[in-house]
Scaffold this motif. Structure first.
Motif, PDB file in Angstrom:
ATOM      1  N   HIS A 252       0.848  -1.202   0.000  1.00 33.59           N
ATOM      2  CA  HIS A 252       0.000   0.000   0.000  1.00 33.59           C
ATOM      3  C   HIS A 252       0.879   1.246   0.000  1.00 33.59           C
ATOM      4  O   HIS A 252       0.860   2.070   0.913  1.00 33.59           O
ATOM      5  CB  HIS A 252      -0.989  -0.048   1.167  1.00 33.59           C
ATOM      6  CG  HIS A 252      -1.922  -1.201   1.028  1.00 33.59           C
ATOM      7  ND1 HIS A 252      -3.016  -1.172   0.201  1.00 33.59           N
ATOM      8  CD2 HIS A 252      -1.877  -2.453   1.544  1.00 33.59           C
ATOM      9  CE1 HIS A 252      -3.626  -2.338   0.235  1.00 33.59           C
ATOM     10  NE2 HIS A 252      -2.945  -3.140   1.031  1.00 33.59           N
TER      11      HIS A 252
ATOM     12  N   GLU B 127      -6.569   2.441  -7.578  1.00 35.79           N
ATOM     13  CA  GLU B 127      -6.529   3.794  -7.037  1.00 35.79           C
ATOM     14  C   GLU B 127      -6.044   3.766  -5.596  1.00 35.79           C
ATOM     15  O   GLU B 127      -6.155   2.761  -4.904  1.00 35.79           O
ATOM     16  CB  GLU B 127      -7.898   4.461  -7.115  1.00 35.79           C
ATOM     17  CG  GLU B 127      -8.933   3.866  -6.193  1.00 35.79           C
ATOM     18  CD  GLU B 127     -10.261   4.612  -6.232  1.00 35.79           C
ATOM     19  OE1 GLU B 127     -10.346   5.702  -6.821  1.00 35.79           O
ATOM     20  OE2 GLU B 127     -11.214   4.092  -5.651  1.00 35.79           O
ATOM     21  N   LYS B 128      -5.523   4.905  -5.165  1.00 33.96           N
ATOM     22  CA  LYS B 128      -5.076   5.057  -3.782  1.00 33.96           C
ATOM     23  C   LYS B 128      -6.108   5.919  -3.065  1.00 33.96           C
ATOM     24  O   LYS B 128      -6.403   7.033  -3.488  1.00 33.96           O
ATOM     25  CB  LYS B 128      -3.702   5.716  -3.741  1.00 33.96           C
ATOM     26  CG  LYS B 128      -3.173   5.882  -2.342  1.00 33.96           C
ATOM     27  CD  LYS B 128      -1.810   6.546  -2.367  1.00 33.96           C
ATOM     28  CE  LYS B 128      -1.450   6.951  -0.955  1.00 33.96           C
ATOM     29  NZ  LYS B 128      -0.372   7.910  -0.950  1.00 33.96           N
ATOM     30  N   ARG B 129      -6.646   5.391  -1.991  1.00 28.38           N
ATOM     31  CA  ARG B 129      -7.639   6.125  -1.209  1.00 28.38           C
ATOM     32  C   ARG B 129      -6.958   7.143  -0.303  1.00 28.38           C
ATOM     33  O   ARG B 129      -5.745   7.086  -0.085  1.00 28.38           O
ATOM     34  CB  ARG B 129      -8.483   5.147  -0.391  1.00 28.38           C
ATOM     35  CG  ARG B 129      -9.287   4.219  -1.290  1.00 28.38           C
ATOM     36  CD  ARG B 129     -10.072   3.142  -0.628  1.00 28.38           C
ATOM     37  NE  ARG B 129     -10.288   3.225   0.802  1.00 28.38           N
ATOM     38  CZ  ARG B 129     -11.277   2.617   1.436  1.00 28.38           C
ATOM     39  NH1 ARG B 129     -12.142   1.875   0.771  1.00 28.38           N
ATOM     40  NH2 ARG B 129     -11.403   2.703   2.746  1.00 28.38           N
ATOM     41  N   ALA B 130      -7.728   8.060   0.223  1.00 24.26           N
ATOM     42  CA  ALA B 130      -7.199   9.159   1.041  1.00 24.26           C
ATOM     43  C   ALA B 130      -6.390   8.676   2.238  1.00 24.26           C
ATOM     44  O   ALA B 130      -5.393   9.300   2.607  1.00 24.26           O
ATOM     45  CB  ALA B 130      -8.337  10.060   1.499  1.00 24.26           C
ATOM     46  N   GLU B 131      -6.795   7.560   2.848  1.00 26.91           N
ATOM     47  CA  GLU B 131      -6.081   7.062   4.030  1.00 26.91           C
ATOM     48  C   GLU B 131      -4.880   6.199   3.663  1.00 26.91           C
ATOM     49  O   GLU B 131      -4.216   5.649   4.527  1.00 26.91           O
ATOM     50  CB  GLU B 131      -7.040   6.302   4.961  1.00 26.91           C
ATOM     51  CG  GLU B 131      -7.408   4.919   4.514  1.00 26.91           C
ATOM     52  CD  GLU B 131      -8.499   4.837   3.437  1.00 26.91           C
ATOM     53  OE1 GLU B 131      -8.763   3.716   2.972  1.00 26.91           O
ATOM     54  OE2 GLU B 131      -9.066   5.869   3.059  1.00 26.91           O
TER      55      GLU B 131
ATOM     56  N   ASN C 107      -6.469  -5.573  -0.825  1.00 29.05           N
ATOM     57  CA  ASN C 107      -7.114  -4.265  -0.704  1.00 29.05           C
ATOM     58  C   ASN C 107      -7.178  -3.841   0.756  1.00 29.05           C
ATOM     59  O   ASN C 107      -7.955  -2.968   1.108  1.00 29.05           O
ATOM     60  CB  ASN C 107      -8.519  -4.301  -1.311  1.00 29.05           C
ATOM     61  CG  ASN C 107      -8.486  -4.319  -2.822  1.00 29.05           C
ATOM     62  OD1 ASN C 107      -7.516  -3.898  -3.435  1.00 29.05           O
ATOM     63  ND2 ASN C 107      -9.553  -4.815  -3.433  1.00 29.05           N
TER      64      ASN C 107
ATOM     65  N   ALA D  10     -10.553  -3.329   2.584  1.00 26.01           N
ATOM     66  CA  ALA D  10     -11.182  -2.000   2.608  1.00 26.01           C
ATOM     67  C   ALA D  10     -12.660  -2.085   2.976  1.00 26.01           C
ATOM     68  O   ALA D  10     -13.178  -1.197   3.656  1.00 26.01           O
ATOM     69  CB  ALA D  10     -10.994  -1.312   1.263  1.00 26.01           C
TER      70      ALA D  10
ATOM     71  N   ASP E 112     -13.844   0.114   6.120  1.00 27.04           N
ATOM     72  CA  ASP E 112     -14.918   1.110   5.973  1.00 27.04           C
ATOM     73  C   ASP E 112     -15.998   0.958   7.048  1.00 27.04           C
ATOM     74  O   ASP E 112     -16.726   1.904   7.337  1.00 27.04           O
ATOM     75  CB  ASP E 112     -15.562   1.011   4.588  1.00 27.04           C
ATOM     76  CG  ASP E 112     -14.639   1.489   3.484  1.00 27.04           C
ATOM     77  OD1 ASP E 112     -13.619   2.139   3.787  1.00 27.04           O
ATOM     78  OD2 ASP E 112     -14.939   1.209   2.305  1.00 27.04           O
TER      79      ASP E 112
END
Length: 192
Positions: free
Chosen positions: A66, A82-86, A124, A127, A131
C-alpha cells in the motif's frame, strides 16, 4: 495528524503458520491468499538463521505494501487501481482488463494474476471491513497476534509505535514507493 493506514508485522511473534494467508483467501473468496509467508532471507520455510547455540526462525509475511507512491496505478491503462485518502491502494476487479501491466510493475510481486478469472488481484487491506471500522481479516485471524493495523502516523496506536521503533524496517525502500508495511525484528537478546 494525517491518517496513513498500514500494517506492522512483529517478527518476534510470527510463527509462520499462514493463518493470515488462509484468512485472506476466505475473506476475499479468492483462489489464493494475497499474503505469502517465507523465512526471511530464504525461499523455503523452516530454515533457521544464526549460529549455534543462537539459532532462530524469522518469518516474513509478504503482502501488498500500500505504497505512498504506488507504481501499479500509473501502469494500469484501465484505471482499475486507485489510492484512497487514508493510503489504502485498491484494485477494482470489475474494471481490470487483465493486461497484467500492474503485475509486472509491482516491485514487491504483491499483485497476482488469476488465470481463471483473467484479472489481476491484490490485497485491498480489506477496505470493505475497514470502511465499517473493522480490522483487516488477516489481523483478526493471526494466531501469534503478530500483525498490527492502524494509523502509522499515530504514536499512540500500536501500529504507529511499532513502525517507528528502533530496528523496524520496510522492504525495498530504495524503490522510492514509500511502503506502508513495516517489520519489527527481535529487539533484545533472549535468555539470561
Amino acid at each position: 495528524m494525517e491518517l496513513r493506514l498500514g500494517l506492522v508485522i512483529d517478527q518476534e511473534r510470527c510463527i509462520g503458520c499462514e493463518a493470515c494467508t488462509v484468512a485472506c483467501k476466505n475473506e476475499n473468496q479468492g483462489s489464493v491468499g494475497f499474503i505469502r509467508v517465507r523465512t526471511q532471507g530464504a525461499r523455503c520455510k523452516d530454515v533457521p538463521s544464526g549460529t549455534f547455540p543462537d539459532l532462530r526462525m524469522t518469518f516474513m509475511p509478504l503482502v501488498c505494501n500500500h505504497c505512498d507512491k504506488p507504481p501499479c496505478i500509473a501502469a494500469c491503462p484501465a484505471g482499475a487501481i486507485e489510492k484512497r485518502a487514508e493510503g489504502v491502494v485498491v484494485l477494482d476487479w470489475g474494471t481490470c482488463e487483465g493486461c497484467r501491466a500492474c503485475v509486472d510493475e509491482c516491485p514487491y510481486a504483491a499483485i497476482t494474476f488469476d488465470e481463471d478469472k483473467e484479472i489481476a488481484e491484490k490485497c485491498n487491506l480489506c477496505a470493505h471491513r475497514v470502511d465499517k471500522g473493522l480490522e483487516p481479516f488477516c489481523v483478526v485471524c493471526c494466531e501469534g497476534q503478530a500483525i498490527h493495523f492502524g494509523n502509522l502516523n499515530d504514536p499512540e496506536e500500536a501500529a504507529g509505535r511499532l513502525a517507528h521503533r528502533q530496528g523496524s524496517f520496510q522492504r525495498l525502500v530504495e524503490q522510492g514507493t514509500g511502503p506502508s508495511v513495516y517489520y519489527c525484528p527481535q529487539m533484545e537478546p533472549r535468555g539470561v
